[in-house]
Scaffold this motif. Structure first.
Motif, PDB file in Angstrom:
ATOM      1  N   MET A 153       0.839  -1.189   0.000  1.00 18.11           N
ATOM      2  CA  MET A 153       0.000   0.000   0.000  1.00 18.11           C
ATOM      3  C   MET A 153       0.879   1.246   0.000  1.00 18.11           C
ATOM      4  O   MET A 153       1.868   1.321   0.720  1.00 18.11           O
ATOM      5  CB  MET A 153      -0.883   0.046   1.247  1.00 18.11           C
ATOM      6  CG  MET A 153      -2.135  -0.778   1.162  1.00 18.11           C
ATOM      7  SD  MET A 153      -3.257  -0.219  -0.089  1.00 18.11           S
ATOM      8  CE  MET A 153      -4.776  -0.612   0.649  1.00 18.11           C
ATOM      9  N   ILE A 154       0.451   2.219  -0.762  1.00 21.71           N
ATOM     10  CA  ILE A 154       1.106   3.521  -0.792  1.00 21.71           C
ATOM     11  C   ILE A 154       0.270   4.444   0.084  1.00 21.71           C
ATOM     12  O   ILE A 154      -0.953   4.525  -0.068  1.00 21.71           O
ATOM     13  CB  ILE A 154       1.181   4.061  -2.226  1.00 21.71           C
ATOM     14  CG1 ILE A 154       2.035   3.132  -3.093  1.00 21.71           C
ATOM     15  CG2 ILE A 154       1.710   5.491  -2.241  1.00 21.71           C
ATOM     16  CD1 ILE A 154       1.939   3.394  -4.569  1.00 21.71           C
ATOM     17  N   ASN A 155       0.919   5.122   1.018  1.00 24.81           N
ATOM     18  CA  ASN A 155       0.242   6.073   1.896  1.00 24.81           C
ATOM     19  C   ASN A 155       0.655   7.473   1.507  1.00 24.81           C
ATOM     20  O   ASN A 155       1.847   7.747   1.306  1.00 24.81           O
ATOM     21  CB  ASN A 155       0.623   5.812   3.358  1.00 24.81           C
ATOM     22  CG  ASN A 155      -0.066   4.597   3.901  1.00 24.81           C
ATOM     23  OD1 ASN A 155      -1.241   4.645   4.212  1.00 24.81           O
ATOM     24  ND2 ASN A 155       0.660   3.491   4.000  1.00 24.81           N
ATOM     25  N   VAL A 156      -0.335   8.352   1.388  1.00 26.02           N
ATOM     26  CA  VAL A 156      -0.077   9.758   1.088  1.00 26.02           C
ATOM     27  C   VAL A 156      -0.844  10.602   2.088  1.00 26.02           C
ATOM     28  O   VAL A 156      -1.893  10.201   2.599  1.00 26.02           O
ATOM     29  CB  VAL A 156      -0.482  10.124  -0.354  1.00 26.02           C
ATOM     30  CG1 VAL A 156       0.441   9.454  -1.354  1.00 26.02           C
ATOM     31  CG2 VAL A 156      -1.922   9.751  -0.655  1.00 26.02           C
ATOM     32  N   MET A 157      -0.301  11.787   2.371  1.00 26.68           N
ATOM     33  CA  MET A 157      -0.937  12.634   3.355  1.00 26.68           C
ATOM     34  C   MET A 157      -0.560  14.079   3.098  1.00 26.68           C
ATOM     35  O   MET A 157       0.538  14.373   2.621  1.00 26.68           O
ATOM     36  CB  MET A 157      -0.464  12.218   4.763  1.00 26.68           C
ATOM     37  CG  MET A 157      -1.252  12.801   5.916  1.00 26.68           C
ATOM     38  SD  MET A 157      -0.685  14.400   6.537  1.00 26.68           S
ATOM     39  CE  MET A 157       0.960  14.055   7.061  1.00 26.68           C
ATOM     40  N   ALA A 158      -1.497  14.952   3.389  1.00 23.85           N
ATOM     41  CA  ALA A 158      -1.233  16.384   3.390  1.00 23.85           C
ATOM     42  C   ALA A 158      -2.009  16.971   4.555  1.00 23.85           C
ATOM     43  O   ALA A 158      -3.041  16.424   4.971  1.00 23.85           O
ATOM     44  CB  ALA A 158      -1.661  17.034   2.073  1.00 23.85           C
ATOM     45  N   SER A 159      -1.499  18.076   5.070  1.00 21.11           N
ATOM     46  CA  SER A 159      -2.191  18.749   6.159  1.00 21.11           C
ATOM     47  C   SER A 159      -1.973  20.244   6.037  1.00 21.11           C
ATOM     48  O   SER A 159      -1.060  20.703   5.348  1.00 21.11           O
ATOM     49  CB  SER A 159      -1.699  18.247   7.518  1.00 21.11           C
ATOM     50  OG  SER A 159      -0.334  18.555   7.695  1.00 21.11           O
TER      51      SER A 159
ATOM     52  N   HIS B 220      -5.591  11.923   4.528  1.00 18.12           N
ATOM     53  CA  HIS B 220      -4.731  10.748   4.397  1.00 18.12           C
ATOM     54  C   HIS B 220      -5.367   9.780   3.407  1.00 18.12           C
ATOM     55  O   HIS B 220      -6.552   9.482   3.511  1.00 18.12           O
ATOM     56  CB  HIS B 220      -4.564  10.057   5.755  1.00 18.12           C
ATOM     57  CG  HIS B 220      -3.845   8.751   5.657  1.00 18.12           C
ATOM     58  ND1 HIS B 220      -4.494   7.536   5.690  1.00 18.12           N
ATOM     59  CD2 HIS B 220      -2.529   8.464   5.479  1.00 18.12           C
ATOM     60  CE1 HIS B 220      -3.601   6.565   5.559  1.00 18.12           C
ATOM     61  NE2 HIS B 220      -2.412   7.094   5.429  1.00 18.12           N
ATOM     62  N   GLY B 221      -4.589   9.339   2.455  1.00 16.90           N
ATOM     63  CA  GLY B 221      -5.076   8.371   1.484  1.00 16.90           C
ATOM     64  C   GLY B 221      -4.133   7.191   1.388  1.00 16.90           C
ATOM     65  O   GLY B 221      -2.949   7.302   1.712  1.00 16.90           O
ATOM     66  N   GLN B 222      -4.686   6.083   0.962  1.00 12.53           N
ATOM     67  CA  GLN B 222      -3.851   4.915   0.687  1.00 12.53           C
ATOM     68  C   GLN B 222      -4.413   4.193  -0.520  1.00 12.53           C
ATOM     69  O   GLN B 222      -5.620   4.204  -0.756  1.00 12.53           O
ATOM     70  CB  GLN B 222      -3.742   3.995   1.893  1.00 12.53           C
ATOM     71  CG  GLN B 222      -5.036   3.437   2.400  1.00 12.53           C
ATOM     72  CD  GLN B 222      -4.829   2.615   3.663  1.00 12.53           C
ATOM     73  OE1 GLN B 222      -3.944   2.881   4.463  1.00 12.53           O
ATOM     74  NE2 GLN B 222      -5.655   1.607   3.835  1.00 12.53           N
ATOM     75  N   PHE B 223      -3.519   3.603  -1.280  1.00 11.94           N
ATOM     76  CA  PHE B 223      -3.923   2.924  -2.507  1.00 11.94           C
ATOM     77  C   PHE B 223      -2.804   2.010  -2.969  1.00 11.94           C
ATOM     78  O   PHE B 223      -1.687   2.057  -2.458  1.00 11.94           O
ATOM     79  CB  PHE B 223      -4.273   3.930  -3.608  1.00 11.94           C
ATOM     80  CG  PHE B 223      -3.160   4.890  -3.937  1.00 11.94           C
ATOM     81  CD1 PHE B 223      -2.215   4.591  -4.910  1.00 11.94           C
ATOM     82  CD2 PHE B 223      -3.062   6.104  -3.267  1.00 11.94           C
ATOM     83  CE1 PHE B 223      -1.190   5.474  -5.209  1.00 11.94           C
ATOM     84  CE2 PHE B 223      -2.042   6.989  -3.553  1.00 11.94           C
ATOM     85  CZ  PHE B 223      -1.093   6.682  -4.526  1.00 11.94           C
ATOM     86  N   GLU B 224      -3.124   1.207  -3.947  1.00  9.83           N
ATOM     87  CA  GLU B 224      -2.140   0.366  -4.613  1.00  9.83           C
ATOM     88  C   GLU B 224      -2.008   0.866  -6.044  1.00  9.83           C
ATOM     89  O   GLU B 224      -2.974   1.382  -6.622  1.00  9.83           O
ATOM     90  CB  GLU B 224      -2.592  -1.087  -4.611  1.00  9.83           C
ATOM     91  CG  GLU B 224      -2.700  -1.696  -3.222  1.00  9.83           C
ATOM     92  CD  GLU B 224      -3.281  -3.098  -3.265  1.00  9.83           C
ATOM     93  OE1 GLU B 224      -2.798  -3.912  -4.088  1.00  9.83           O
ATOM     94  OE2 GLU B 224      -4.205  -3.360  -2.487  1.00  9.83           O
ATOM     95  N   ALA B 225      -0.825   0.700  -6.614  1.00 10.91           N
ATOM     96  CA  ALA B 225      -0.589   1.098  -8.006  1.00 10.91           C
ATOM     97  C   ALA B 225       0.517   0.219  -8.575  1.00 10.91           C
ATOM     98  O   ALA B 225       1.413  -0.225  -7.849  1.00 10.91           O
ATOM     99  CB  ALA B 225      -0.193   2.567  -8.088  1.00 10.91           C
ATOM    100  N   ALA B 226       0.441  -0.007  -9.866  1.00 15.80           N
ATOM    101  CA  ALA B 226       1.507  -0.740 -10.546  1.00 15.80           C
ATOM    102  C   ALA B 226       2.804   0.052 -10.420  1.00 15.80           C
ATOM    103  O   ALA B 226       2.789   1.282 -10.306  1.00 15.80           O
ATOM    104  CB  ALA B 226       1.144  -0.947 -12.012  1.00 15.80           C
ATOM    105  N   ALA B 227       3.909  -0.643 -10.450  1.00 17.69           N
ATOM    106  CA  ALA B 227       5.217  -0.020 -10.238  1.00 17.69           C
ATOM    107  C   ALA B 227       5.450   1.191 -11.148  1.00 17.69           C
ATOM    108  O   ALA B 227       5.986   2.209 -10.706  1.00 17.69           O
ATOM    109  CB  ALA B 227       6.322  -1.051 -10.439  1.00 17.69           C
TER     110      ALA B 227
END
Length: 150
Positions: free
Chosen positions: A1-7, A110-117
């Motif tokens: 899982m890829i985690n992304v966040m902004a605040s 906060h988001g999380q997702f999967e993605a191809a390389a």
């Protein structure tokens, strides 16, 4: 899982910011790049399970489902159920917290997702800088102008 966040901190009380983002169907008022946003069927914008259809100028149609909404915690969680974006299993939460010094709002997405390389790095960079932060900037702009509804 890829985690992304902004605040960010918005110079308005939590109740004012929450009033703008609480309704799942009003995304188009405060997220730049949205051409249209409608709740499908007869669901209200605050019903868990509601599905919104968002037409974005650069990526086409995205369908998202409201998974959780808390007026106590000032948090909304949703997932993408259909999109042309090269991601899968996307889930995100927007949370508001009071900054008591000056009656401001701390906003966190906060988001999380999967993605191809081959898409992982670009999508990891895109979410916080091209989606989350512009949304915070627009919310701050709306509230600075004294608008109570976007």
């Amino acid at each position: 899982m890829i985690n992304v966040m902004a605040s960010s901190v918005i110079n308005a009380p939590v109740s004012s910011v929450w009033g703008l983002i609480r309704d799942f169907g009003t995304l188009g008022h405060w997220l730049p790049g949205v051409k249209s946003c409608v709740i499908e069927g007869d669901d209200p914008g605050d019903r868990v399970g509601a599905i919104r259809r968002v037409e974005m100028g650069d990526v086409g149609v995205i369908r998202e489902q409201l998974l959780a909404l808390s007026d106590v915690d000032h948090a909304v969680t949703f997932s993408i159920i259909e999109s042309a974006l090269p991601i899968r299993n996307y889930r995100s939460t927007i949370t508001l917290l009071p900054v008591t010094d000056g009656d401001r709002t701390f906003i966190r997405w906060h988001g999380q997702f999967e993605a191809a390389a081959e898409h992982a790095a670009s999508m990891e960079a895109r979410m916080p800088t091209h989606i989350y932060q512009p949304a915070f900037d627009r919310l701050a702009e709306i509230l600075a102008q004294g608008e109570t509804r976007a």
